[in-house]
Design a protein around this motif. Structure first.
Motif, PDB file in Angstrom:
ATOM      1  N   VAL A  60       5.517   3.371   6.575  1.00 37.33           N
ATOM      2  CA  VAL A  60       5.205   1.967   6.259  1.00 37.33           C
ATOM      3  C   VAL A  60       4.605   1.880   4.860  1.00 37.33           C
ATOM      4  O   VAL A  60       3.673   2.618   4.534  1.00 37.33           O
ATOM      5  CB  VAL A  60       4.227   1.368   7.289  1.00 37.33           C
ATOM      6  N   SER A  61       5.135   0.995   4.041  1.00 36.78           N
ATOM      7  CA  SER A  61       4.639   0.822   2.671  1.00 36.78           C
ATOM      8  C   SER A  61       3.715  -0.381   2.576  1.00 36.78           C
ATOM      9  O   SER A  61       3.705  -1.250   3.459  1.00 36.78           O
ATOM     10  CB  SER A  61       5.815   0.624   1.708  1.00 36.78           C
ATOM     11  N   MET A  62       2.963  -0.428   1.501  1.00 36.03           N
ATOM     12  CA  MET A  62       2.098  -1.579   1.243  1.00 36.03           C
ATOM     13  C   MET A  62       2.934  -2.853   1.111  1.00 36.03           C
ATOM     14  O   MET A  62       2.536  -3.923   1.568  1.00 36.03           O
ATOM     15  CB  MET A  62       1.283  -1.341  -0.025  1.00 36.03           C
TER      16      MET A  62
ATOM     17  N   ALA B 240      -6.701  -1.274  -2.319  1.00 37.44           N
ATOM     18  CA  ALA B 240      -6.077  -0.653  -3.489  1.00 37.44           C
ATOM     19  C   ALA B 240      -4.894   0.227  -3.109  1.00 37.44           C
ATOM     20  O   ALA B 240      -3.959   0.393  -3.881  1.00 37.44           O
ATOM     21  CB  ALA B 240      -7.116   0.172  -4.259  1.00 37.44           C
ATOM     22  N   ASN B 241      -4.944   0.794  -1.916  1.00 38.21           N
ATOM     23  CA  ASN B 241      -3.867   1.675  -1.475  1.00 38.21           C
ATOM     24  C   ASN B 241      -3.862   1.772   0.048  1.00 38.21           C
ATOM     25  O   ASN B 241      -4.726   1.208   0.716  1.00 38.21           O
ATOM     26  CB  ASN B 241      -4.008   3.070  -2.101  1.00 38.21           C
ATOM     27  N   LYS B 242      -2.906   2.494   0.573  1.00 36.81           N
ATOM     28  CA  LYS B 242      -2.775   2.608   2.023  1.00 36.81           C
ATOM     29  C   LYS B 242      -3.942   3.379   2.629  1.00 36.81           C
ATOM     30  O   LYS B 242      -4.294   3.183   3.798  1.00 36.81           O
ATOM     31  CB  LYS B 242      -1.447   3.289   2.374  1.00 36.81           C
TER      32      LYS B 242
ATOM     33  N   THR C  99      -2.706 -10.552  -3.597  1.00 37.93           N
ATOM     34  CA  THR C  99      -3.724 -10.724  -2.551  1.00 37.93           C
ATOM     35  C   THR C  99      -3.948  -9.418  -1.803  1.00 37.93           C
ATOM     36  O   THR C  99      -5.081  -9.028  -1.515  1.00 37.93           O
ATOM     37  CB  THR C  99      -3.297 -11.819  -1.562  1.00 37.93           C
ATOM     38  N   MET C 100      -2.851  -8.757  -1.507  1.00 32.64           N
ATOM     39  CA  MET C 100      -2.917  -7.485  -0.775  1.00 32.64           C
ATOM     40  C   MET C 100      -3.718  -6.446  -1.554  1.00 32.64           C
ATOM     41  O   MET C 100      -4.651  -5.824  -1.034  1.00 32.64           O
ATOM     42  CB  MET C 100      -1.486  -6.976  -0.538  1.00 32.64           C
ATOM     43  N   TYR C 101      -3.387  -6.262  -2.813  1.00 30.63           N
ATOM     44  CA  TYR C 101      -4.015  -5.205  -3.602  1.00 30.63           C
ATOM     45  C   TYR C 101      -5.436  -5.544  -4.034  1.00 30.63           C
ATOM     46  O   TYR C 101      -6.200  -4.658  -4.383  1.00 30.63           O
ATOM     47  CB  TYR C 101      -3.150  -4.861  -4.815  1.00 30.63           C
TER      48      TYR C 101
ATOM     49  N   THR D  81      -2.521  13.417   3.102  1.00 35.27           N
ATOM     50  CA  THR D  81      -1.116  13.651   2.811  1.00 35.27           C
ATOM     51  C   THR D  81      -0.268  12.467   3.232  1.00 35.27           C
ATOM     52  O   THR D  81       0.737  12.171   2.611  1.00 35.27           O
ATOM     53  CB  THR D  81      -0.605  14.918   3.531  1.00 35.27           C
ATOM     54  N   THR D  82      -0.671  11.785   4.298  1.00 32.96           N
ATOM     55  CA  THR D  82       0.079  10.613   4.741  1.00 32.96           C
ATOM     56  C   THR D  82      -0.390   9.380   3.989  1.00 32.96           C
ATOM     57  O   THR D  82       0.397   8.624   3.457  1.00 32.96           O
ATOM     58  CB  THR D  82      -0.091  10.402   6.251  1.00 32.96           C
ATOM     59  N   CYS D  83      -1.702   9.176   3.965  1.00 29.20           N
ATOM     60  CA  CYS D  83      -2.260   8.064   3.189  1.00 29.20           C
ATOM     61  C   CYS D  83      -2.663   8.561   1.811  1.00 29.20           C
ATOM     62  O   CYS D  83      -3.027   9.718   1.634  1.00 29.20           O
ATOM     63  CB  CYS D  83      -3.501   7.498   3.885  1.00 29.20           C
ATOM     64  N   GLU D  84      -2.649   7.675   0.826  1.00 28.70           N
ATOM     65  CA  GLU D  84      -3.146   8.038  -0.482  1.00 28.70           C
ATOM     66  C   GLU D  84      -4.641   8.317  -0.404  1.00 28.70           C
ATOM     67  O   GLU D  84      -5.318   7.867   0.500  1.00 28.70           O
ATOM     68  CB  GLU D  84      -2.905   6.889  -1.470  1.00 28.70           C
TER      69      GLU D  84
END
Length: 200
Positions: free
Chosen positions: A33-35, A54-56, A48-50, A116-119
């Protein structure tokens, strides 16, 4: 628009993002799943999301905090009600609840810890409030055990970190999926191998 309305809208937007994130993570897996997908599904703009995440990795951490809140409240209440119970049993109960928590949220928990999965998140996992809370809770109980001389000579701070690190979600998933241990067997072996040897 009043400031209270703006605050309410901001909370609603954040709640929508987190609810959407959990749904997508559960359905497709964190790594798939991407941002952009989350923002689109939650019907919020990329900006709005970022501004909120800032990241997943930040999203993963926020979801964990949401889930952890109830466990933290239950732990605090349990310790208030269980003062007459031996410190050994209190520690065992807390770890049993924590292991079931890892069982229930293992994929999300693993994603946060592994990097490794999430930033990479803004703070290391071990500086995150949930970990700090659990470490402090276990450390204080071990210090009580030392003071009452029911435990072997140990470093409470180091031992608390070591016990918590043994519940690494990656290892937990490996034991469950590859070695075929049940959650109950993991709890039983955790007590026999790690907790009970500490006490007289």
């Amino acid at each position: 628009m009043s400031s209270s309305t703006k605050r309410r809208d901001a909370k609603e937007i954040s709640a929508a993002i987190l609810q959407t994130t959990e749904f997508l993570f559960t359905k497709y897996g964190v790594e798939n799943v991407s941002m952009h997908q989350i923002a689109k599904a939650a019907k919020v703009g990329q900006g709005t999301m970022y501004r909120r995440y800032a990241n997943k990795g930040d999203l993963c951490m926020d979801l964990m905090k949401e889930h952890f809140q109830s466990l933290q409240e239950e732990t605090i209440q349990y310790l208030k009600d269980a003062k007459a119970i031996s410190v050994k049993e209190r520690i065992q109960v807390i770890f049993k609840r924590l292991l079931y928590y890892v069982e229930q949220h293992s994929r999300l928990f693993e994603a946060i810890q592994s990097y490794t999965t999430c930033e990479k998140t803004k703070k290391p996992f071990y500086d995150a409030p949930p970990y700090v809370f659990m470490h402090n809770t276990i450390r204080l109980l071990l210090e009580e055990a030392i003071e009452t001389k029911v435990v072997r000579p140990i470093n409470a701070d180091f031992t608390a970190h070591t016990l918590l690190s043994s519940i690494n979600p990656k290892m937990y998933i490996f034991l469950r999926q590859k070695n075929g241990y049940t959650a109950e067997e993991i709890i039983e072996n955790f007590n026999k191998s790690l907790l009970e040897p500490l006490f007289y």
